[in-house]
Design an enzyme around this catalytic site. Sequence first.
Site, PDB file in Angstrom:
ATOM      1  N   ARG A 195       1.785   2.901  -1.482  1.00  0.00           N
ATOM      2  CA  ARG A 195       2.991   2.831  -0.635  1.00  0.00           C
ATOM      3  C   ARG A 195       4.028   1.916  -1.296  1.00  0.00           C
ATOM      4  O   ARG A 195       4.992   2.373  -1.878  1.00  0.00           O
ATOM      5  CB  ARG A 195       2.637   2.335   0.774  1.00  0.00           C
ATOM      6  CG  ARG A 195       3.724   2.599   1.808  1.00  0.00           C
ATOM      7  CD  ARG A 195       4.824   1.561   1.870  1.00  0.00           C
ATOM      8  NE  ARG A 195       4.327   0.210   2.138  1.00  0.00           N
ATOM      9  CZ  ARG A 195       5.091  -0.869   2.085  1.00  0.00           C
ATOM     10  NH1 ARG A 195       6.372  -0.772   1.749  1.00  0.00           N
ATOM     11  NH2 ARG A 195       4.573  -2.064   2.308  1.00  0.00           N
ATOM     12  N   ASP A 196       3.783   0.607  -1.244  1.00  0.00           N
ATOM     13  CA  ASP A 196       4.786  -0.344  -1.752  1.00  0.00           C
ATOM     14  C   ASP A 196       5.012  -0.149  -3.251  1.00  0.00           C
ATOM     15  O   ASP A 196       6.122  -0.308  -3.753  1.00  0.00           O
ATOM     16  CB  ASP A 196       4.312  -1.777  -1.474  1.00  0.00           C
ATOM     17  CG  ASP A 196       5.471  -2.743  -1.226  1.00  0.00           C
ATOM     18  OD1 ASP A 196       6.624  -2.325  -1.352  1.00  0.00           O
ATOM     19  OD2 ASP A 196       5.201  -3.912  -0.912  1.00  0.00           O
ATOM     20  N   HIS A 206       1.212 -10.657   3.333  1.00  0.00           N
ATOM     21  CA  HIS A 206       1.697  -9.717   2.307  1.00  0.00           C
ATOM     22  C   HIS A 206       2.612 -10.492   1.362  1.00  0.00           C
ATOM     23  O   HIS A 206       3.676 -10.940   1.768  1.00  0.00           O
ATOM     24  CB  HIS A 206       2.449  -8.586   3.013  1.00  0.00           C
ATOM     25  CG  HIS A 206       3.081  -7.583   2.085  1.00  0.00           C
ATOM     26  ND1 HIS A 206       2.509  -6.357   1.826  1.00  0.00           N
ATOM     27  CD2 HIS A 206       4.225  -7.615   1.364  1.00  0.00           C
ATOM     28  CE1 HIS A 206       3.279  -5.679   0.988  1.00  0.00           C
ATOM     29  NE2 HIS A 206       4.332  -6.415   0.691  1.00  0.00           N
ATOM     30  N   HIS A 263       4.538 -11.201  -2.496  1.00  0.00           N
ATOM     31  CA  HIS A 263       5.096 -10.677  -3.745  1.00  0.00           C
ATOM     32  C   HIS A 263       5.067 -11.785  -4.792  1.00  0.00           C
ATOM     33  O   HIS A 263       5.166 -12.959  -4.463  1.00  0.00           O
ATOM     34  CB  HIS A 263       6.520 -10.155  -3.528  1.00  0.00           C
ATOM     35  CG  HIS A 263       6.543  -8.783  -2.933  1.00  0.00           C
ATOM     36  ND1 HIS A 263       7.117  -7.709  -3.555  1.00  0.00           N
ATOM     37  CD2 HIS A 263       6.017  -8.311  -1.782  1.00  0.00           C
ATOM     38  CE1 HIS A 263       6.962  -6.621  -2.804  1.00  0.00           C
ATOM     39  NE2 HIS A 263       6.305  -6.961  -1.715  1.00  0.00           N
ATOM     40  N   CYS A 309      10.984  -5.376  -6.881  1.00  0.00           N
ATOM     41  CA  CYS A 309      11.741  -6.000  -5.806  1.00  0.00           C
ATOM     42  C   CYS A 309      13.139  -5.387  -5.844  1.00  0.00           C
ATOM     43  O   CYS A 309      13.830  -5.491  -6.851  1.00  0.00           O
ATOM     44  CB  CYS A 309      11.816  -7.507  -6.036  1.00  0.00           C
ATOM     45  SG  CYS A 309      12.833  -8.355  -4.827  1.00  0.00           S
ATOM     46  N   ASN A 327       4.438  -6.676  -6.030  1.00  0.00           N
ATOM     47  CA  ASN A 327       3.361  -7.186  -5.181  1.00  0.00           C
ATOM     48  C   ASN A 327       2.409  -8.059  -5.991  1.00  0.00           C
ATOM     49  O   ASN A 327       2.269  -7.910  -7.199  1.00  0.00           O
ATOM     50  CB  ASN A 327       2.561  -6.005  -4.630  1.00  0.00           C
ATOM     51  CG  ASN A 327       3.304  -5.267  -3.541  1.00  0.00           C
ATOM     52  OD1 ASN A 327       3.236  -5.644  -2.379  1.00  0.00           O
ATOM     53  ND2 ASN A 327       4.020  -4.226  -3.922  1.00  0.00           N
TER      54      ASN A 327
END
Lengths: 312, 312
Positions: free
Chosen positions: A21-22, A214, A216, A247, A256
């Site tokens: 996903r991310d 979560h 980064h 990002c 991430n």
Amino acid sequence: MKRVAEIYPSDRVTLREVGLRDGLQLVQDFPSTEAKIEWLRRETEAGVRHFELGSFLPVSRMPQFADLGDLIETTERLGLHSAALALNERGVENAVASVVAEIGCVVSATEEHSQANMRRSRADAIALVGRAAALAKATPRRPLVNAGLSMAFGCSIAGEVDPDEVLRLIDACIEAGADVVGVADTVGFTGPKQVGGLTARATKLCGETPLVVHLHDTRGMGVANAAAALDNGCRVLDGSLGGLGGCPFAPGASGNVVYEDLVFLAETMGFRTGVDLDALKAARAVAEGAMPGESFHGALAKAGPPLTEWRL
Amino acid sequence: MKRVAEIYPSDRVTLREVGLRDGLQLVQDFPSTEAKIEWLRRETEAGVRHFELGSFLPVSRMPQFADLGDLIETTERLGLHSAALALNERGVENAVASVVAEIGCVVSATEEHSQANMRRSRADAIALVGRAAALAKATPRRPLVNAGLSMAFGCSIAGEVDPDEVLRLIDACIEAGADVVGVADTVGFTGPKQVGGLTARATKLCGETPLVVHLHDTRGMGVANAAAALDNGCRVLDGSLGGLGGCPFAPGASGNVVYEDLVFLAETMGFRTGVDLDALKAARAVAEGAMPGESFHGALAKAGPPLTEWRL
């Protein structure tokens, strides 16, 4: 239907893989469905059990998530835990109609970011959490609803974010019916002291509701922040294979926190993740092959696990 | 002559830049003396004050350190703190004859590594610390003697290392006359829990003797380990610009913990480092230009400092 405490047991660490996903959110060239399933399958062999697979968004806007339904079905068929984001009313309806086990809603920690990024107020975002929870509870499958607070440790628009405000929003999300809540350092602004402080307060507030942190690695603090979260009671962390996912506010920056490095961190801290690092390296090689244009980050995959068995 | 408490004040964090030594140890193509001095000068502009500049070794073996004397003189002339390694008797004599402000001796934490890597016992290595201390104290300049324990958190040959043994060796080095002691995770085997535990015990044992924690990012734990060291009383950390300096035991792996990321970490933890991150990014660009064949690591240099001023 599994209860939340079975999916996220409080007596062990769960590492969610959000790369599908991310990690795919910003890419131009994304893997085929077959390649994604191979990626899933290889990570499953390594012991990964929790996957965030995509967003319920119009295919015209996010073609990388066009096969989300297929991925969810495959994941569930393999006996794994599937999660996907639903960012608006239509997304929530589609998520509830799918077989996904966890629906992720996002609430901005600041009003400024909520309006600029989502064109809605935080109150409206929390109302959507409530709507998702109501719809989910009306189905026989009863998927979990996860309310994630983006920009919880600093905002790309508003700058500093008051932890008291984050705690207030966590409370409001739980009140609205969220089964799981999350706090995200979306733009990698924060350090371990801040993460530890907020995590300690948030886990206390959450009680039995799992808290996902979560992180980064935009400014290199990803693993240090994860250590601080674990030290302060967090038992669910997100990461992505190879740190995929940049990002949007810092082109070329790290994304991430790296999943492989998270596994090693948790193991050195005495938490058994169930993930085999050598098998995970092999899974990473498959993902790299499927995405030749992307940079895969992370130190462990280059060096391999250490010699000292006692650390793993 | 400056006292040790002036060079490493216990009420602030000192970040030593070891790129010109550890970062150049493995490279084939190294910068010219002029390029090294420009690197130094640019980092000085950014606020860096402590530099490890090379090893006193035969030029035939380590041509990258042939200009060590020039670099030491330049560093001292600029009012900065210069350090260099001396790995044998001849090296110690040359160091004492130079104007270097700190002589670094290395003691392996395990007998196996000491014999395999240095062809001497740990007792002989500690005797050399004593010899360096005696020679240093006999000069008017009285350079500091730093005894660094390599493999202190895990050994590439012996595997696990007993923290009690490390503490015993620290004690022996201080007894032998070391002004500063260090513990190094030379091959990046360890995690924050181990670093925090050993640092807490070591700083207590050291009392007023500064403890340097030297970390490698071989398995992605560098910054997390640094956070744990700072949390447990360490006030002197080593790092290298761009994380230069690989690992001889893991080709292609990450090297030293990234200096820029260490600065950001310390600042988020409330320690004022005196280093300006934007100026440090500019210094890094100069070093990258001088070493086009090397990989520069680290996230902060790509993303830049965060928007939130309060964190810096």
